[in-house]
Design an enzyme around this catalytic site. Structure first.
Site, PDB file in Angstrom:
ATOM      1  N   GLU A 275      51.178  38.969  32.086  1.00 36.55           N
ATOM      2  CA  GLU A 275      50.559  38.358  30.906  1.00 36.55           C
ATOM      3  C   GLU A 275      49.212  37.713  31.234  1.00 36.55           C
ATOM      4  O   GLU A 275      48.436  37.418  30.318  1.00 36.55           O
ATOM      5  CB  GLU A 275      51.515  37.332  30.273  1.00 36.55           C
TER       6      GLU A 275
ATOM      7  N   GLU B  40      40.590  40.904  36.180  1.00 35.87           N
ATOM      8  CA  GLU B  40      40.701  41.368  37.560  1.00 35.87           C
ATOM      9  C   GLU B  40      39.579  40.807  38.439  1.00 35.87           C
ATOM     10  O   GLU B  40      38.418  40.733  38.008  1.00 35.87           O
ATOM     11  CB  GLU B  40      40.669  42.889  37.626  1.00 35.87           C
TER      12      GLU B  40
ATOM     13  N   CYS C 108      57.972  34.697  36.535  1.00 31.78           N
ATOM     14  CA  CYS C 108      57.761  33.617  37.494  1.00 31.78           C
ATOM     15  C   CYS C 108      58.800  32.504  37.314  1.00 31.78           C
ATOM     16  O   CYS C 108      59.962  32.711  37.612  1.00 31.78           O
ATOM     17  CB  CYS C 108      56.330  33.098  37.401  1.00 31.78           C
TER      18      CYS C 108
ATOM     19  N   HIS D 162      52.652  37.974  37.319  1.00 32.28           N
ATOM     20  CA  HIS D 162      52.277  37.593  35.956  1.00 32.28           C
ATOM     21  C   HIS D 162      51.490  38.698  35.228  1.00 32.28           C
ATOM     22  O   HIS D 162      50.253  38.649  35.195  1.00 32.28           O
ATOM     23  CB  HIS D 162      51.396  36.344  35.996  1.00 32.28           C
TER      24      HIS D 162
END
Length: 269
Positions: A224, A232, A95, A222
């Protein structure tokens, strides 16, 4: 060997802890180091095997996403960074980190040098900050970080993530298998610029690229932030489906973890 990861920190960066945790789970040692401490010589890039540019909003993105942080590196640490690259080590940017690396010109293609900027990450096509989960597909690239990966389900959180380059550069990236991830649907089919599958209008659905060695990699989503099944949005549904099938939902999202494991395993050869 157990690689050491230098997690770059500075004003406005906010994903250091998540990124360090990801590398630690993968078996690495990590140090979160403020850029001012590198400039002052308190820490040295050469003492690490992996440099990580994490997400956030470095210096408030006031002069463009990742631009001020990149300029601080150019003006103070670029020779150290080039020596690090020449030593055959790894660099990852996520990002804002991808934006920093783009501004630094780290995604070298044939006939270019490190420091030559080949692409841009522009404002999202809808001019809005996008925070959602997307699917991205690995494109049989040369990237060290993504070996054995197919389709990932990962979150995004950015306002300037629209990848752009000229057609000549795109053809070189494609020819050399440097286009690592593209936005796609759940089945892995190209997003074809369809929103929200492609959340920012990125050229040819590009979500991440690497340099010509495969050792320097940047992406907008992302991974991480998506290491655990509980991360999720569909966690409860997936857990219930697993339960009804007499199964247990895995604690980790292994395919997302693989990015960090591949980096660590690179140094165990």
């Amino acid at each position: 060997m157990v690689p050491k990861v230098l997690i770059m920190s500075g004003y406005g960066i906010n994903c250091e802890a998540e990124t360090a945790h990801a590398f630690q789970l993968a078996g690495a040692k990590t140090d979160i180091v403020h850029i001012n401490d590198l400039i002052a010589g308190k820490k040295k890039m050469k003492d690490y095997e992996i440099i990580m540019f994490p997400g956030g909003f470095s210096y408030g993105d006031d002069t463009g996403s990742g631009n001020a942080f990149a300029n601080k590196i150019k003006n103070n640490l670029f020779e150290d960074l080039k020596e690090f690259i020449d030593s055959g080590k790894l660099i990852l940017g996520i990002c804002n980190g991808f934006q920093v690396m783009t501004n630094l010109g780290l995604f070298k293609i044939p006939d270019k040098n490190y420091g030559d900027r080949i692409s841009a990450l522009q404002s999202n096509l809808n001019n809005r900050y996008e925070c959602r989960w997307v699917h991205i597909k690995e494109n049989n690239s040369i990237c060290i970080f993504t070996k054995g990966i197919d389709v990932l389900h990962v979150p995004i959180a950015h306002g300037e993530g629209r990848f752009y380059c000229d057609i000549e550069t795109f053809e070189k990236l494609k020819e050399n298998n440097q286009i690592v991830f593209t936005y796609c649907n759940e089945s892995g089919d190209f997003a074809n610029l369809e929103y929200p599958l492609n959340p920012n209008g990125a050229l040819y659905d590009i979500a991440g690229i690497c340099d010509e060695t495969g050792r320097i990699f940047g992406l907008m989503p992302h991974p991480e932030r998506a290491l655990y099944s509980t991360n999720e949005p569909e966690f409860h549904l997936k857990r219930e489906i697993a339960k009804r099938n007499g199964e247990m939902l895995s604690k980790f999202i292994e395919c997302n973890m693989q990015i960090f494991k591949n980096a660590v395993n690179y140094f165990k050869k």
